[in-house]
Motif scaffolding. Structure first.
Motif, PDB file in Angstrom:
ATOM      1  N   MET A 103       0.829  -1.199   0.000  1.00 37.77           N
ATOM      2  CA  MET A 103       0.000   0.000   0.000  1.00 37.77           C
ATOM      3  C   MET A 103       0.868   1.255   0.000  1.00 37.77           C
ATOM      4  N   GLY A 104       0.252   2.357  -0.405  1.00 39.44           N
ATOM      5  CA  GLY A 104       0.905   3.651  -0.333  1.00 39.44           C
ATOM      6  C   GLY A 104       0.538   4.357   0.965  1.00 39.44           C
ATOM      7  N   THR A 105       1.178   5.487   1.226  1.00 37.31           N
ATOM      8  CA  THR A 105       0.911   6.202   2.473  1.00 37.31           C
ATOM      9  C   THR A 105      -0.506   6.756   2.516  1.00 37.31           C
ATOM     10  N   ASP A 106      -1.092   7.072   1.353  1.00 35.33           N
ATOM     11  CA  ASP A 106      -2.475   7.562   1.359  1.00 35.33           C
ATOM     12  C   ASP A 106      -3.411   6.475   1.869  1.00 35.33           C
ATOM     13  N   GLN A 107      -3.175   5.238   1.478  1.00 31.46           N
ATOM     14  CA  GLN A 107      -3.987   4.127   1.969  1.00 31.46           C
ATOM     15  C   GLN A 107      -3.724   3.880   3.456  1.00 31.46           C
ATOM     16  N   TYR A 108      -2.468   3.979   3.850  1.00 29.55           N
ATOM     17  CA  TYR A 108      -2.105   3.795   5.256  1.00 29.55           C
ATOM     18  C   TYR A 108      -2.836   4.812   6.138  1.00 29.55           C
ATOM     19  N   GLU A 109      -2.850   6.060   5.699  1.00 29.39           N
ATOM     20  CA  GLU A 109      -3.457   7.115   6.511  1.00 29.39           C
ATOM     21  C   GLU A 109      -4.975   6.976   6.619  1.00 29.39           C
ATOM     22  N   SER A 110      -5.589   6.300   5.652  1.00 27.23           N
ATOM     23  CA  SER A 110      -7.041   6.115   5.713  1.00 27.23           C
ATOM     24  C   SER A 110      -7.431   4.720   6.189  1.00 27.23           C
ATOM     25  N   PHE A 111      -6.470   3.924   6.602  1.00 23.11           N
ATOM     26  CA  PHE A 111      -6.715   2.507   6.897  1.00 23.11           C
ATOM     27  C   PHE A 111      -7.811   2.280   7.927  1.00 23.11           C
ATOM     28  N   GLU A 112      -7.899   3.105   8.936  1.00 22.68           N
ATOM     29  CA  GLU A 112      -8.906   2.891   9.980  1.00 22.68           C
ATOM     30  C   GLU A 112     -10.332   3.049   9.464  1.00 22.68           C
ATOM     31  N   SER A 113     -10.500   3.653   8.282  1.00 19.38           N
ATOM     32  CA  SER A 113     -11.835   3.781   7.693  1.00 19.38           C
ATOM     33  C   SER A 113     -12.181   2.587   6.792  1.00 19.38           C
ATOM     34  N   HIS A 117     -11.193  -3.319   9.014  1.00 19.08           N
ATOM     35  CA  HIS A 117      -9.735  -3.120   9.028  1.00 19.08           C
ATOM     36  C   HIS A 117      -9.034  -3.920  10.136  1.00 19.08           C
ATOM     37  N   GLU A 118      -9.673  -4.084  11.285  1.00 16.77           N
ATOM     38  CA  GLU A 118      -9.040  -4.848  12.363  1.00 16.77           C
ATOM     39  C   GLU A 118      -8.893  -6.324  11.978  1.00 16.77           C
ATOM     40  N   ASP A 119      -9.898  -6.857  11.291  1.00 17.64           N
ATOM     41  CA  ASP A 119      -9.809  -8.236  10.815  1.00 17.64           C
ATOM     42  C   ASP A 119      -8.695  -8.388   9.782  1.00 17.64           C
ATOM     43  N   LEU A 121      -5.874  -6.897   9.685  1.00 17.39           N
ATOM     44  CA  LEU A 121      -4.575  -6.978  10.356  1.00 17.39           C
ATOM     45  C   LEU A 121      -4.281  -8.387  10.867  1.00 17.39           C
ATOM     46  N   GLU A 122      -5.325  -9.173  11.088  1.00 18.79           N
ATOM     47  CA  GLU A 122      -5.150 -10.566  11.515  1.00 18.79           C
ATOM     48  C   GLU A 122      -4.899 -11.480  10.323  1.00 18.79           C
ATOM     49  N   MET A 123      -5.299 -11.046   9.135  1.00 13.14           N
ATOM     50  CA  MET A 123      -5.262 -11.903   7.958  1.00 13.14           C
ATOM     51  C   MET A 123      -3.985 -11.776   7.137  1.00 13.14           C
ATOM     52  N   MET A 124      -3.359 -10.600   7.191  1.00 12.40           N
ATOM     53  CA  MET A 124      -2.169 -10.391   6.375  1.00 12.40           C
ATOM     54  C   MET A 124      -1.304  -9.290   6.965  1.00 12.40           C
ATOM     55  N   LYS A 125      -0.108  -9.185   6.453  1.00 13.94           N
ATOM     56  CA  LYS A 125       0.805  -8.114   6.856  1.00 13.94           C
ATOM     57  C   LYS A 125       0.680  -6.986   5.840  1.00 13.94           C
ATOM     58  N   PHE A 126       1.032  -5.787   6.268  1.00 14.93           N
ATOM     59  CA  PHE A 126       0.894  -4.613   5.410  1.00 14.93           C
ATOM     60  C   PHE A 126       2.237  -3.910   5.264  1.00 14.93           C
ATOM     61  N   ILE A 127       2.649  -3.748   4.009  1.00 15.14           N
ATOM     62  CA  ILE A 127       3.887  -3.038   3.691  1.00 15.14           C
ATOM     63  C   ILE A 127       3.508  -1.682   3.110  1.00 15.14           C
ATOM     64  N   VAL A 128       3.998  -0.622   3.734  1.00 13.54           N
ATOM     65  CA  VAL A 128       3.706   0.736   3.286  1.00 13.54           C
ATOM     66  C   VAL A 128       4.876   1.227   2.451  1.00 13.54           C
ATOM     67  N   MET A 129       4.634   1.451   1.162  1.00 14.95           N
ATOM     68  CA  MET A 129       5.668   1.903   0.234  1.00 14.95           C
ATOM     69  C   MET A 129       5.774   3.423   0.335  1.00 14.95           C
ATOM     70  N   MET A 130       6.927   3.881   0.765  1.00 19.28           N
ATOM     71  CA  MET A 130       7.142   5.300   1.022  1.00 19.28           C
ATOM     72  C   MET A 130       7.678   6.009  -0.208  1.00 19.28           C
ATOM     73  N   ARG A 131       7.085   7.165  -0.513  1.00 24.58           N
ATOM     74  CA  ARG A 131       7.645   8.045  -1.530  1.00 24.58           C
ATOM     75  C   ARG A 131       8.651   8.955  -0.841  1.00 24.58           C
ATOM     76  N   HIS A 132       9.556   9.523  -1.621  1.00 23.75           N
ATOM     77  CA  HIS A 132      10.554  10.428  -1.045  1.00 23.75           C
ATOM     78  C   HIS A 132       9.897  11.641  -0.397  1.00 23.75           C
ATOM     79  N   ALA A 139       3.438   3.132  11.983  1.00 28.73           N
ATOM     80  CA  ALA A 139       3.355   2.459  13.273  1.00 28.73           C
ATOM     81  C   ALA A 139       3.189   0.955  13.101  1.00 28.73           C
ATOM     82  N   ASN A 140       3.657   0.197  14.085  1.00 27.46           N
ATOM     83  CA  ASN A 140       3.423  -1.245  14.107  1.00 27.46           C
ATOM     84  C   ASN A 140       1.929  -1.504  14.145  1.00 27.46           C
ATOM     85  N   PRO A 141       1.461  -2.535  13.486  1.00 31.94           N
ATOM     86  CA  PRO A 141       2.195  -3.640  12.875  1.00 31.94           C
ATOM     87  C   PRO A 141       2.553  -3.404  11.407  1.00 31.94           C
TER      88      PRO A 141
END
Length: 191
Positions: A103-113, A117-119, A121-132, A139-141
């Protein structure tokens, strides 16, 4: 097996998508990454281009890359597509795999919506691809991926095409040819 999942409208797919995915695949030792085009993102109101065109461009752009695949499960659903539904499908399809959602940071920042979303986090890991240009604390996880990122967006590509400006350098040559042959995006503005 470690399987990465990269979803989006890919309207159109550009070299920034490919470079980001290949770099994450290498950095995190993913065995494969599956591109999953969305019919309609729950967080976007603009309807994407024709599904068949987007799938064909994805096929062309990812051809020849080892460990890169495509799954059209979200295009087979009606209405908006939720990551949770796709995660359930992928857990059933690849029960032994460790799943990583890219995911990108825009998706990360809206993740709680996001739906369930809590489920997720139990099903897979999330990698946030950072732009410069990103100035976001991850934050973890969630896993931060500082990497080579090409600052291109599909919105920029569509705007360039609509305005008659150069855009070929943003795309795989086969995707560029497909867009030209099918006169895609020529009547669009910068939306």
């Amino acid at each position: 097996m470690k399987t990465g999942i990269f979803g989006g409208t890919f309207d159109p797919i550009h070299i920034g998508h490919i470079i980001s995915v290949l770099e994450v695949k290498l950095k995190f030792g993913l065995d494969r990454v599956i591109f999953i085009p969305a019919r309609q993102s729950p967080h976007k109101t603009l309807k994407p281009s024709d599904d068949d065109d987007r799938v064909e461009m994805l096929r062309k752009a990812t051809a020849g890359y080892e460990g890169i695949g495509l799954d059209t499960v979200e295009l087979q659903r009606e209405g908006r597509s939720f990551t949770y539904d796709t995660a359930v499908y992928l857990k059933e399809k690849y029960p032994e795999d460790e799943l990583y959602f890219l995911m990108g940071t825009d998706q990360y920042e809206s993740f709680e919506s996001w739906y369930r979303h809590e489920d997720l986090l139990e099903m897979m890991k999330f990698i946030v691809m950072m732009r410069h240009s990103d100035d976001v604390d991850i934050a973890n996880p969630f896993i931060r991926a500082d990497q080579l990122v090409v600052e291109i967006s599909s919105t920029l590509v569509r705007a360039r095409i609509g305005q008659g400006l150069p855009y070929r350098h943003f795309l795989d040559a086969s995707v560029y040819e497909y867009i030209k042959e099918n006169a895609l995006y020529e009547t669009q503005s910068s939306t």
